[in-house]
Design a protein around this motif. Structure first.
Motif, PDB file in Angstrom:
ATOM      1  N   ASN A 349       1.022  -1.447  -0.140  1.00 39.10           N
ATOM      2  CA  ASN A 349      -0.129  -0.115   0.086  1.00 39.10           C
ATOM      3  C   ASN A 349       0.963   1.230   0.000  1.00 39.10           C
ATOM      4  O   ASN A 349       1.811   1.363   0.964  1.00 39.10           O
ATOM      5  CB  ASN A 349      -0.822   0.010   1.397  1.00 39.10           C
ATOM      6  CG  ASN A 349      -1.953  -1.191   1.150  1.00 39.10           C
ATOM      7  OD1 ASN A 349      -2.895  -1.163   0.535  1.00 39.10           O
ATOM      8  ND2 ASN A 349      -1.616  -1.905   2.147  1.00 39.10           N
ATOM      9  N   TYR A 385       3.133  -0.935   4.050  1.00 40.02           N
ATOM     10  CA  TYR A 385       2.662   0.262   3.405  1.00 40.02           C
ATOM     11  C   TYR A 385       3.872   1.299   3.311  1.00 40.02           C
ATOM     12  O   TYR A 385       4.644   1.370   4.252  1.00 40.02           O
ATOM     13  CB  TYR A 385       1.468   0.880   3.915  1.00 40.02           C
ATOM     14  CG  TYR A 385       1.469   1.929   4.995  1.00 40.02           C
ATOM     15  CD1 TYR A 385       1.608   3.255   4.873  1.00 40.02           C
ATOM     16  CD2 TYR A 385       1.406   1.374   6.180  1.00 40.02           C
ATOM     17  CE1 TYR A 385       1.754   4.032   5.773  1.00 40.02           C
ATOM     18  CE2 TYR A 385       1.438   2.110   7.387  1.00 40.02           C
ATOM     19  CZ  TYR A 385       1.584   3.738   7.077  1.00 40.02           C
ATOM     20  OH  TYR A 385       1.610   4.530   8.337  1.00 40.02           O
ATOM     21  N   VAL A 447      -3.977   7.141  -2.014  1.00 40.19           N
ATOM     22  CA  VAL A 447      -3.796   5.900  -1.313  1.00 40.19           C
ATOM     23  C   VAL A 447      -3.716   5.027  -2.350  1.00 40.19           C
ATOM     24  O   VAL A 447      -4.939   4.692  -3.215  1.00 40.19           O
ATOM     25  CB  VAL A 447      -4.580   5.469  -0.194  1.00 40.19           C
ATOM     26  CG1 VAL A 447      -3.882   4.142   0.330  1.00 40.19           C
ATOM     27  CG2 VAL A 447      -4.365   6.628   0.789  1.00 40.19           C
ATOM     28  N   ASP A 449      -3.473   0.749  -3.592  1.00 38.81           N
ATOM     29  CA  ASP A 449      -3.429  -0.555  -3.110  1.00 38.81           C
ATOM     30  C   ASP A 449      -2.134  -1.251  -3.711  1.00 38.81           C
ATOM     31  O   ASP A 449      -1.592  -0.651  -4.590  1.00 38.81           O
ATOM     32  CB  ASP A 449      -4.542  -1.339  -3.172  1.00 38.81           C
ATOM     33  CG  ASP A 449      -4.981  -1.568  -4.492  1.00 38.81           C
ATOM     34  OD1 ASP A 449      -4.266  -1.546  -5.346  1.00 38.81           O
ATOM     35  OD2 ASP A 449      -6.144  -2.328  -4.648  1.00 38.81           O
ATOM     36  N   SER A 455      -7.428   3.388  -3.644  1.00 33.92           N
ATOM     37  CA  SER A 455      -8.338   3.193  -2.498  1.00 33.92           C
ATOM     38  C   SER A 455      -8.700   4.228  -1.692  1.00 33.92           C
ATOM     39  O   SER A 455      -9.697   4.316  -0.882  1.00 33.92           O
ATOM     40  CB  SER A 455      -7.566   2.298  -1.502  1.00 33.92           C
ATOM     41  OG  SER A 455      -6.299   2.650  -1.202  1.00 33.92           O
ATOM     42  N   CYS A 456      -8.101   5.465  -1.782  1.00 32.08           N
ATOM     43  CA  CYS A 456      -8.672   6.754  -1.335  1.00 32.08           C
ATOM     44  C   CYS A 456      -8.020   7.700  -2.184  1.00 32.08           C
ATOM     45  O   CYS A 456      -6.744   8.061  -2.218  1.00 32.08           O
ATOM     46  CB  CYS A 456      -8.300   6.930   0.088  1.00 32.08           C
ATOM     47  SG  CYS A 456      -9.108   8.338   0.737  1.00 32.08           S
ATOM     48  N   ALA A 459      -6.271  10.813   1.329  1.00 28.13           N
ATOM     49  CA  ALA A 459      -6.623  10.474   2.794  1.00 28.13           C
ATOM     50  C   ALA A 459      -6.144  11.549   3.868  1.00 28.13           C
ATOM     51  O   ALA A 459      -6.063  11.263   5.104  1.00 28.13           O
ATOM     52  CB  ALA A 459      -5.941   9.049   3.028  1.00 28.13           C
ATOM     53  N   THR A 474      -8.078   3.980   3.774  1.00 27.94           N
ATOM     54  CA  THR A 474      -9.067   3.584   2.568  1.00 27.94           C
ATOM     55  C   THR A 474     -10.333   4.557   2.600  1.00 27.94           C
ATOM     56  O   THR A 474     -10.664   4.785   3.867  1.00 27.94           O
ATOM     57  CB  THR A 474      -9.283   2.402   2.432  1.00 27.94           C
ATOM     58  OG1 THR A 474      -9.936   1.663   3.603  1.00 27.94           O
ATOM     59  CG2 THR A 474      -7.975   1.525   2.277  1.00 27.94           C
ATOM     60  N   SER A 475     -10.973   4.626   1.822  1.00 27.04           N
ATOM     61  CA  SER A 475     -12.276   5.436   1.584  1.00 27.04           C
ATOM     62  C   SER A 475     -13.375   4.531   2.409  1.00 27.04           C
ATOM     63  O   SER A 475     -14.203   5.055   3.026  1.00 27.04           O
ATOM     64  CB  SER A 475     -12.664   5.690   0.123  1.00 27.04           C
ATOM     65  OG  SER A 475     -11.910   6.603  -0.621  1.00 27.04           O
ATOM     66  N   SER A 476     -13.098   3.302   2.515  1.00 30.44           N
ATOM     67  CA  SER A 476     -14.085   2.554   3.199  1.00 30.44           C
ATOM     68  C   SER A 476     -13.985   2.654   4.672  1.00 30.44           C
ATOM     69  O   SER A 476     -14.916   2.629   5.650  1.00 30.44           O
ATOM     70  CB  SER A 476     -14.003   0.952   2.806  1.00 30.44           C
ATOM     71  OG  SER A 476     -12.569   0.542   3.032  1.00 30.44           O
ATOM     72  N   ARG A 477     -12.548   2.693   4.917  1.00 30.61           N
ATOM     73  CA  ARG A 477     -12.518   2.992   6.719  1.00 30.61           C
ATOM     74  C   ARG A 477     -13.125   4.321   6.948  1.00 30.61           C
ATOM     75  O   ARG A 477     -13.286   4.479   7.956  1.00 30.61           O
ATOM     76  CB  ARG A 477     -10.874   2.893   6.701  1.00 30.61           C
ATOM     77  CG  ARG A 477     -10.224   3.280   8.108  1.00 30.61           C
ATOM     78  CD  ARG A 477     -11.044   2.473   9.085  1.00 30.61           C
ATOM     79  NE  ARG A 477     -10.358   2.704  10.567  1.00 30.61           N
ATOM     80  CZ  ARG A 477     -11.000   2.165  11.567  1.00 30.61           C
ATOM     81  NH1 ARG A 477     -12.120   1.543  11.527  1.00 30.61           N
ATOM     82  NH2 ARG A 477     -10.677   2.504  12.818  1.00 30.61           N
TER      83      ARG A 477
END
Length: 727
Positions: A349, A385, A447, A449, A455-456, A459, A474-477
């Motif tokens: 990452n 990462y 970010v 992956d 993934s974002c 951030a 990440t956007s989901s986080r």
């Protein structure tokens, strides 16, 4: 032959070149009409650069040194690269050597027979009708190099080689070398002309090497150059003939024959060729600029396509963003302080930190803290990462020493990877991050992956809000964290002031407030303390300043200290900066996730606080974690002032908290101050529409120009000058 006889022979040798009508000489179109009409290339492609390299070596070595005229020592010989045995040279010479020999003989024959320079030049072009313009000039130049090189080779070795000595005598070289000093101005002029011929030749070759897929006949500079190449070719070849005539006159008639007319002819040709070179360079620069734009646009489109496709790892994406070749190490390791390849980033990452050179010390310190915490606390398998700083600078500005020092200081302060030098980041990448990731001048943290997918898109906001708790960024986080969040005091001050968090645990009443009016601050603190005493509540107060006007905020702090006002304050400007940065990040995080609906209570309260800050001042009253009032400074002060006259009885009956809120709401509904938001152009994702947090109507969009006098303008104007191509 006596001197008079030699002079007559020389005049006959070059007579035609001077007898041409002046109009014909000045009108280039007349001169080149015949050769353009008969120009009929067969389409055979010759890479004449290897041949030109050999010719150039001959001409460089064929130089009379001013330090040793008699031995013709070549001062630069030891420093000239030997390019005579490179692959491809042999095949080129086998294909063209016979033609070069014929041209050399033709020049010598016509010169010795007194044929004028123009006719000789046309005769050369008649022999080369099937070749392209760049090949024509290089072949003529190679033919001249045979004569010129032989002359200087004999001059350089005739003292040490018997064969060369005998040949030199046949060519009158001993007497010429004896008068080397007096002949030096003549050779200097000749060398100057040869150098200008080379420059014209290189320009013509460069023009023919332009990539056809990026430039067409509808480009003005290209068309102009295309039509001008025959003129340039003619004058370069005619200058070759003039140079050959000079060498021939020396080796056949002796050193005495050099008139003022000869000097005038060479000087005129030098002047002519210099103008041709200048004109061709301007046209080529325009062509290269056009080609550069086309190539940049193509690279930009390739970047877009690259991010739309799946990959097995992230290397293709990282190479496209940072540096595509393998010839240098493009990264700088902030730990080892050494240059490294992109390999340490493979299948990890990767957090790409894009920023200008104006990234602040405050931002770097907090990033450092979050980065180290994330590395330390992340689960072992998930901690794969890395963070990479990609500096974005104006590609059109000059990279001067102060900028280099500023860059090095920033680079050395980082414990993560960084791009070794900003010049590695091309325009297409800048266009891409501007358009696709909405970068302007404020730092963003993209970010990727392990497969190079985004993934974002930024951030940085969740980092400011939740710190290392936002890992893996990440956007989901980010969405998950907002689902867990409520409008509470910890959201505003977490990670900034531990003492306030202790007050929260103790369930105390807490006033956070800010503004730039010292008189309002005095009155607000006085009235708040008076009401707190009257209602017997445990009240703590903290002055938190404003989102801008640092100098004015510092004056307020000085006033609090000087007047011994009964309130605490944040003495470090970095704490104030971080408070407002986090608050703005909350807004932008919500906007990025498209969580902007009117039912989102947290979003509306964030908007209120930011709006009140722009209106002059603000207050936040909390009891423990619970925020009671998020309000405007004027309304808050008026509410406190009216305690005795209006809501004292309500406070005695229902308590301070509901009574204060009830009266504040009444006053606020009457005053109803405007709401206002300001979005700097350096903010990437500016919303097209925003609803008022008070009345829920769509807000008017205005353009504002502002100067607060005490602030450093951190806008980089290159954002408006580097324009992405039209899609």
């Amino acid at each position: 032959m006596n001197s008079i006889g030699k002079l007559g022979a020389m005049q006959k040798l070059i007579k035609g070149g001077r007898a041409m009508p002046a109009a014909a000489i000045s009108d280039d179109s007349v001169l080149v009409k015949k050769i353009v009409a008969e120009h009929s290339p067969e389409g055979i492609e010759y890479d004449v650069r290897p041949l030109l390299h050999i010719v150039e070596d001959v001409l460089i070595y064929s130089t009379l040194s001013s330090d040793s005229a008699t031995t013709a020592a070549l001062t630069r010989a030891d420093h000239v690269e030997d390019r005579s045995h490179r692959p491809g040279h042999t095949n080129m010479l086998e294909a063209l050597s016979a033609k070069i020999d014929r041209i050399s003989c033709e020049i010598s024959y016509k010169t010795l027979n007194g044929v004028d320079a123009h006719s000789t030049t046309i005769a050369i072009f008649d022999m080369l009708t099937i070749y392209k313009w760049d090949v024509k000039i290089v072949l003529a130049l190679a033919a001249f190099a045979l004569t010129y090189g032989e002359f200087w080779l004999l001059a350089q070795i005739h003292d040490t080689n018997q064969l060369a000595k005998s040949m030199a005598i046949l060519k009158l070289l001993p007497s010429i070398m004896e008068h080397g000093s007096s002949l030096k101005p003549r050779f200097d002029t000749l060398n100057d002309l040869v150098n200008n011929i080379l420059e014209v030749t290189k320009c013509v070759i460069e023009f023919h090497d332009l990539p056809a897929q990026y430039i067409t006949q509808d480009i003005s500079a290209y068309t102009t150059a295309y039509n001008y190449i025959p003129v340039a070719s003619y004058w370069a070849t005619r200058s070759i003939v003039a140079c050959a005539a000079q060498i021939t006159s020396l080796t056949t008639l002796g050193y005495e024959i050099f008139t003022s007319t000869d000097a005038w002819e060479l000087s005129t040709l030098i002047f002519k060729l210099k103008n041709i070179v200048d004109h061709l360079r301007q046209l080529l620069n325009s062509c290269h600029e056009h080609i550069g734009k086309k190539m940049d646009a193509e690279a930009y489109q390739m970047l877009r396509e690259l991010f739309s496709k799946p990959h097995t790892d992230n290397m293709k994406v990282l190479k496209a963003l940072i540096y595509a070749q393998d010839d240098i190490l493009p990264l700088y390791d902030g730990v080892t302080k050494k240059r490294v390849s992109l390999e340490p980033l493979r299948r990890k990452n990767v957090l790409l930190l894009f920023s200008g050179m104006e990234i602040s010390t405050d931002e770097l310190l907090i990033l450092e803290q979050i980065y180290n915490e994330s590395k330390a606390h992340a689960p072992r398998m998930e901690s794969r990462y890395e963070l990479v700083w990609i500096p974005i600078v104006d590609p059109n500005s000059e990279w001067i020493e102060p900028k280099q020092k500023q860059f090095e200081i920033l680079q050395e302060s980082m414990s993560w990877y960084s791009v070794y030098h900003p010049s590695l980041i091309g325009k297409p990448v800048i266009w891409f991050i501007q358009r696709e990731w909405k970068y302007k001048n404020k730092p963003i943290l993209v970010v990727l992956d392990p497969q190079g997918r985004v993934s974002c898109p930024n951030a940085i906001h969740m980092m400011w809000i939740w710190g290392s708790a936002a890992y893996p960024f990440t956007s989901s986080r980010e969405e998950a964290l907002w689902k867990e969040e409520t409008w509470r005091l910890e959201l505003l001050v977490d990670g900034i002031d531990q003492e306030i968090l202790n007050w929260v645990k103790d369930g105390k009443y807490i006033f956070l407030f800010g503004g730039d009016d010292p008189e309002w601050v005095r009155r607000f603190v006085k009235e708040a303390r008076r009401v707190a005493t009257a209602t017997q509540i445990p009240l703590e107060m903290v002055y938190v300043g404003k989102s801008n006007k640092r100098e004015q905020v510092q004056k307020i702090i000085d006033t609090i200290i000087r007047d011994k006002l009964n309130t605490q304050y944040w003495s470090e400007q970095s704490m104030i900066w971080f408070f407002w940065t986090r608050l703005q990040s909350m807004l932008f995080s919500k906007l990025q996730l498209k969580q902007t609906d009117d039912d989102d209570h947290v979003m509306q309260e964030i908007k209120k606080l930011l709006s009140y800050d722009k209106q002059g001042g603000w207050i936040v009253l909390a009891r423990g974690s619970h925020i009671v009032v998020n309000g405007h400074a004027t309304t808050g002060l008026q509410t406190l002032v009216e305690y005795d006259a209006v809501w004292k009885e309500l406070a005695d009956r229902d308590g301070f908290e509901p009574a204060f809120k009830n009266h504040y709401d009444k006053v606020h509904s009457i005053v109803s101050p405007c709401c206002r938001f300001e979005f700097s152009h350096s903010m990437g994702r500016i919303p097209e529409r925003l609803t008022c947090p008070e009345c829920r109507r769509n807000m008017h969009v205005l353009t504002t120009f502002q100067c607060c006098h005490d602030e450093k303008i951190d806008e980089d104007f290159f954002v408006s000058t580097v324009t992405p191509p039209t899609i």
